[in-house]
Scaffold this motif. Structure first.
Motif, PDB file in Angstrom:
ATOM      1  N   ILE A   1       0.840  -1.203   0.000  1.00  0.00           N
ATOM      2  CA  ILE A   1       0.000   0.000   0.000  1.00  0.00           C
ATOM      3  C   ILE A   1       0.872   1.249   0.000  1.00  0.00           C
ATOM      4  N   LYS A   2       1.888   1.276   0.846  1.00  0.00           N
ATOM      5  CA  LYS A   2       2.796   2.425   0.919  1.00  0.00           C
ATOM      6  C   LYS A   2       3.463   2.678  -0.434  1.00  0.00           C
TER       7      LYS A   2
ATOM      8  N   ARG B   1       2.423   1.780  -3.412  1.00  0.00           N
ATOM      9  CA  ARG B   1       1.441   2.238  -4.395  1.00  0.00           C
ATOM     10  C   ARG B   1       1.136   3.726  -4.217  1.00  0.00           C
TER      11      ARG B   1
ATOM     12  N   TYR C   1      -5.072   7.367  -5.824  1.00  0.00           N
ATOM     13  CA  TYR C   1      -5.427   6.975  -4.459  1.00  0.00           C
ATOM     14  C   TYR C   1      -5.517   8.229  -3.602  1.00  0.00           C
TER      15      TYR C   1
ATOM     16  N   THR D   1      -5.351   5.873   2.299  1.00  0.00           N
ATOM     17  CA  THR D   1      -4.864   4.504   2.471  1.00  0.00           C
ATOM     18  C   THR D   1      -5.996   3.512   2.255  1.00  0.00           C
ATOM     19  N   TRP D   2      -7.129   3.778   2.876  1.00  0.00           N
ATOM     20  CA  TRP D   2      -8.267   2.870   2.758  1.00  0.00           C
ATOM     21  C   TRP D   2      -8.773   2.834   1.316  1.00  0.00           C
TER      22      TRP D   2
ATOM     23  N   CYS E   1      -6.947   3.213  -1.311  1.00  0.00           N
ATOM     24  CA  CYS E   1      -5.971   2.388  -2.036  1.00  0.00           C
ATOM     25  C   CYS E   1      -6.284   0.908  -1.838  1.00  0.00           C
ATOM     26  N   VAL E   2      -6.565   0.518  -0.598  1.00  0.00           N
ATOM     27  CA  VAL E   2      -6.880  -0.881  -0.291  1.00  0.00           C
ATOM     28  C   VAL E   2      -8.126  -1.317  -1.069  1.00  0.00           C
TER      29      VAL E   2
ATOM     30  N   MET F   1      -7.413  -1.614  -4.862  1.00  0.00           N
ATOM     31  CA  MET F   1      -6.568  -2.769  -5.181  1.00  0.00           C
ATOM     32  C   MET F   1      -7.362  -4.065  -5.102  1.00  0.00           C
TER      33      MET F   1
ATOM     34  N   LEU G   1      -2.688  -7.629  -2.344  1.00  0.00           N
ATOM     35  CA  LEU G   1      -2.207  -7.110  -1.062  1.00  0.00           C
ATOM     36  C   LEU G   1      -1.300  -8.104  -0.351  1.00  0.00           C
TER      37      LEU G   1
END
Length: 85
Positions: free
Chosen positions: A14-15, A17, A32, A35-36, A38-39, A42, A51
């Motif tokens: 995640i970081k 990306r 993105y 963070t959420w 991005c998750v 993905m 992930l």
């Protein structure tokens, strides 16, 4: 080392990306926004495995080689110290 690498891998993916997204590339808009976000994107686009295992073999190899160097250097230094003192 290996267990923490496996457990930490999703956060590292995640970081990476988000950092790559911030670099911009051709597009000036961020893909993105959090963070959420991005998750969610993905998992929706690439599945949960993106992930869990993306980049994991390379990270495990890096950790393994690094630990081998550390242990070898430590053993050599310990033997050298015993001979000198």
């Amino acid at each position: 080392g290996a267990i923490t690498t496996i457990l930490n891998n999703p956060l590292d993916v995640i970081k990476s990306r988000i950092q790559a997204d911030a670099q911009g590339g051709r597009s000036k808009t961020l893909r993105y926004t959090s963070t959420w976000g991005c998750v969610k994107m993905m998992v929706r686009e690439e599945g949960v495995s993106s992930l869990l295992i993306r980049g994991l073999p390379a990270r495990l190899m890096k950790i393994s080689l690094g630990q081998a160097v550390i242990f070898s250097t430590y053993e050599y230094a310990q033997d050298l110290t015993r001979k000198l003192f």
